[in-house]
Every structure is written in structure tokens, then in C-alpha cells.
Design a protein around this motif. Structure first.
Motif, mmCIF file in Angstrom:
data_model
loop_
_atom_site.group_PDB
_atom_site.id
_atom_site.type_symbol
_atom_site.label_atom_id
_atom_site.label_comp_id
_atom_site.label_asym_id
_atom_site.label_seq_id
_atom_site.Cartn_x
_atom_site.Cartn_y
_atom_site.Cartn_z
ATOM 1 N N ALA A 108 -62.535 -33.690 -0.558
ATOM 2 C CA ALA A 108 -62.008 -34.433 0.589
ATOM 3 C C ALA A 108 -60.945 -35.375 0.052
ATOM 4 C CB ALA A 108 -63.128 -35.197 1.281
ATOM 5 N N TRP A 109 -59.707 -34.980 0.202
ATOM 6 C CA TRP A 109 -58.627 -35.756 -0.392
ATOM 7 C C TRP A 109 -57.592 -36.223 0.609
ATOM 8 C CZ3 TRP A 109 -53.774 -33.610 0.082
ATOM 9 C CH2 TRP A 109 -53.731 -32.264 0.425
ATOM 10 N N GLN A 110 -57.721 -35.820 1.866
ATOM 11 C CA GLN A 110 -56.743 -36.220 2.859
ATOM 12 C C GLN A 110 -57.443 -36.744 4.097
ATOM 13 O OE1 GLN A 110 -54.324 -33.132 4.568
ATOM 14 N NE2 GLN A 110 -52.697 -34.551 5.060
ATOM 15 N N GLY A 111 -56.967 -37.885 4.569
ATOM 16 C CA GLY A 111 -57.478 -38.448 5.808
ATOM 17 C C GLY A 111 -56.689 -37.927 6.993
ATOM 18 N N ARG A 112 -56.804 -38.632 8.080
ATOM 19 C CA ARG A 112 -56.099 -38.258 9.306
ATOM 20 C C ARG A 112 -54.632 -38.662 9.176
ATOM 21 N NH1 ARG A 112 -55.722 -41.332 14.032
ATOM 22 N NH2 ARG A 112 -57.150 -42.792 13.056
ATOM 23 N N PRO A 113 -53.707 -37.705 9.162
ATOM 24 C CA PRO A 113 -52.294 -38.029 8.962
ATOM 25 C C PRO A 113 -51.730 -39.020 9.971
ATOM 26 C CG PRO A 113 -52.638 -35.671 8.733
ATOM 27 C CD PRO A 113 -53.934 -36.266 9.233
ATOM 28 N N ALA A 114 -52.279 -39.079 11.177
ATOM 29 C CA ALA A 114 -51.768 -39.996 12.195
ATOM 30 C C ALA A 114 -52.202 -41.447 11.954
ATOM 31 C CB ALA A 114 -52.232 -39.542 13.579
ATOM 32 N N HIS A 115 -53.131 -41.668 11.029
ATOM 33 C CA HIS A 115 -53.610 -43.023 10.742
ATOM 34 C C HIS A 115 -52.469 -43.866 10.176
ATOM 35 C CE1 HIS A 115 -55.818 -46.302 8.810
ATOM 36 N NE2 HIS A 115 -56.831 -45.970 9.599
ATOM 37 N N ALA A 116 -52.337 -45.100 10.644
ATOM 38 C CA ALA A 116 -51.236 -45.966 10.227
ATOM 39 C C ALA A 116 -51.193 -46.188 8.712
ATOM 40 C CB ALA A 116 -51.338 -47.315 10.948
ATOM 41 N N ARG A 117 -52.341 -46.136 8.050
ATOM 42 C CA ARG A 117 -52.388 -46.381 6.611
ATOM 43 C C ARG A 117 -52.773 -45.132 5.821
ATOM 44 N NH1 ARG A 117 -55.764 -51.570 5.503
ATOM 45 N NH2 ARG A 117 -54.810 -51.260 3.475
ATOM 46 N N ASP A 118 -52.456 -43.965 6.369
ATOM 47 C CA ASP A 118 -52.849 -42.725 5.715
ATOM 48 C C ASP A 118 -52.297 -42.602 4.298
ATOM 49 O OD1 ASP A 118 -52.198 -39.362 5.574
ATOM 50 O OD2 ASP A 118 -54.228 -40.109 5.885
ATOM 51 N N ARG A 119 -51.085 -43.073 4.058
ATOM 52 C CA ARG A 119 -50.494 -42.980 2.718
ATOM 53 C C ARG A 119 -51.313 -43.749 1.692
ATOM 54 N NH1 ARG A 119 -44.461 -44.448 2.466
ATOM 55 N NH2 ARG A 119 -44.882 -43.805 0.337
ATOM 56 N N GLU A 120 -52.013 -44.782 2.120
ATOM 57 C CA GLU A 120 -52.844 -45.573 1.217
ATOM 58 C C GLU A 120 -54.237 -44.969 1.050
ATOM 59 O OE1 GLU A 120 -52.853 -49.511 2.868
ATOM 60 O OE2 GLU A 120 -50.690 -49.432 3.167
ATOM 61 N N ARG A 121 -54.625 -44.088 1.957
ATOM 62 C CA ARG A 121 -55.984 -43.552 1.962
ATOM 63 C C ARG A 121 -56.085 -42.137 1.443
ATOM 64 N NH1 ARG A 121 -58.927 -44.098 7.145
ATOM 65 N NH2 ARG A 121 -57.996 -42.091 7.504
ATOM 66 N N SER A 122 -54.987 -41.404 1.444
ATOM 67 C CA SER A 122 -54.997 -40.002 1.068
ATOM 68 C C SER A 122 -54.321 -39.798 -0.280
ATOM 69 C CB SER A 122 -54.283 -39.164 2.126
ATOM 70 O OG SER A 122 -54.973 -39.240 3.352
ATOM 71 N N ILE A 123 -54.718 -38.741 -0.959
ATOM 72 C CA ILE A 123 -54.127 -38.391 -2.243
ATOM 73 C C ILE A 123 -53.004 -37.397 -1.977
ATOM 74 C CG2 ILE A 123 -54.543 -37.302 -4.480
ATOM 75 C CD1 ILE A 123 -57.522 -38.045 -4.090
#
Length: 193
Positions: A126-141
Motif C-alpha cells: 500500500a504505497w499510494q493514497g487517494r490522489p484527490a487528497h489535498a496532501r497526497d504528495r506528502e502521504r504517497s510514495i
């Protein structure tokens, strides 16, 4: 214990999946527990938590709106449960597995992944969060950080997100034109000989 205890999922899907492990503890204490879950994980949680006496209902709007048609005596946010239970590192509920997909969905995904990887061992990342999330760049690899292992011949990767091939897993060893690596999260290394 005096009426229904309504527990609401006030954070994201990942937090919900991590912290629902506390709900059976509430039920074991004699609470009549109703859990208001996000729609994307409703079926999984209904199937997993029902065996513990937890009633799972789908959330209809936002976490700020508690079900008006759901009678309850008390309300507690899901992520407050670790503190309420006095959780320490050595007392995190560790009964695993605690999430169970429906047998028909298990069979469907077993067949899909067998078609991609065969009998090899499968490892999910599990390496990617929800792309629409405002802080996705900080949460996903970023996909590039996963390195060259994704194209090794000793592994097989499958995309389990519905954006690739309308829900079916896609091979990533041979990259189809319509495939986006950023949606891939399943690898299956070959067994060592």
C-alpha cells in the motif's frame, strides 16, 4: 450498558481500517455498538465486524453529520478509542486477521491474481493514497521510489485499482499503453529454489 454507542469514522479509509480493531473490544464490554463507516469500506467492515456483534451502517454524508435516523445514547469518534482504552505499544489489539472479505470476493480476486502471477507468493504494497487528497504528495510514495524491482523478471506485479483495464489486474512486466504504474500495488515474487 445503557443504550447504543455510535462510533463514527472521522478520518480517512486507511485510519478506519487500522482502528476498527477496537470495535470488537467495545462489543465485548457489553456495549451495543453501531459503527458508521465510509461507503467504500462498508461491505468489508460489515462482513468483518458483524461476527463480533458490531452493527455497521454506511455513512450518508460527511463525518460531521451523524445519522439523524439512528437512535443512540452516546457517540465516540473511532480514533479516540486507543486513548480511551489506555493503549500502549504492547497493548494494541493484535488479533489477526481482523478484516475478512466476503468469500465470493476472495474467490474473484484469487482468480484474477492467479491469472497474473500464477501460484507464486503475492505481496501487497500500500504505497499510494487517494490522489484527490489535498496532501497526497506528502502521504504517497512516488512510483519512481519503488525502484527497478518492479520490472524484474523474478517478480510479477498486478494493478488492483479499477483504473487499469476496468477493474482487472494488469501485468506490469510488459507495460500496456493504457496502464499507469501509479495505480499498481501488487507484487508476486517467484519462490526461491
Amino acid at each position: 450498558m445503557g443504550g447504543t454507542l455510535l462510533v463514527t469514522a472521522e478520518q480517512g479509509l486507511g485510519d478506519t481500517l487500522q482502528f476498527v480493531r477496537y470495535l470488537p473490544l467495545l462489543a465485548a464490554q457489553g456495549h451495543s455498538v453501531v459503527f458508521e463507516a465510509q461507503v467504500p469500506v462498508f461491505t468489508l467492515l460489515w462482513h468483518s465486524l458483524g461476527r463480533h456483534g458490531v452493527r455497521v451502517v454506511p455513512r450518508t454524508e460527511t463525518p460531521a453529520r451523524v445519522h439523524d435516523d439512528l437512535p443512540f445514547a452516546r457517540h465516540v469518534p473511532l480514533l479516540s478509542l486507543p486513548e480511551r482504552f489506555g493503549t500502549r505499544l504492547d497493548s494494541v489489539p493484535a488479533d489477526t486477521p481482523y478484516l475478512f472479505a466476503e468469500p465470493s470476493r476472495q474467490a474473484l480476486w484469487r482468480d484474477r491474481l492467479d491469472a497474473v502471477a500464477g501460484p507464486r507468493r503475492r505481496i501487497g504494497i500500500a504505497w499510494q493514497g487517494r490522489p484527490a487528497h489535498a496532501r497526497d504528495r506528502e502521504r504517497s510514495i512516488p512510483a519512481a521510489a519503488l525502484g527497478p524491482w518492479r520490472y524484474r523478471t523474478s517478480s510479477s506485479s498486478a494493478c488492483t485499482r479499477p483504473t487499469a483495464d476496468r477493474g482487472a489486474p494488469a501485468r506490469t512486466n510488459r507495460r500496456p499503453a493504457s496502464f499507469r504504474w501509479t495505480n499498481c500495488c501488487m507484487t508476486s515474487p517467484r519462490p526461491r529454489r
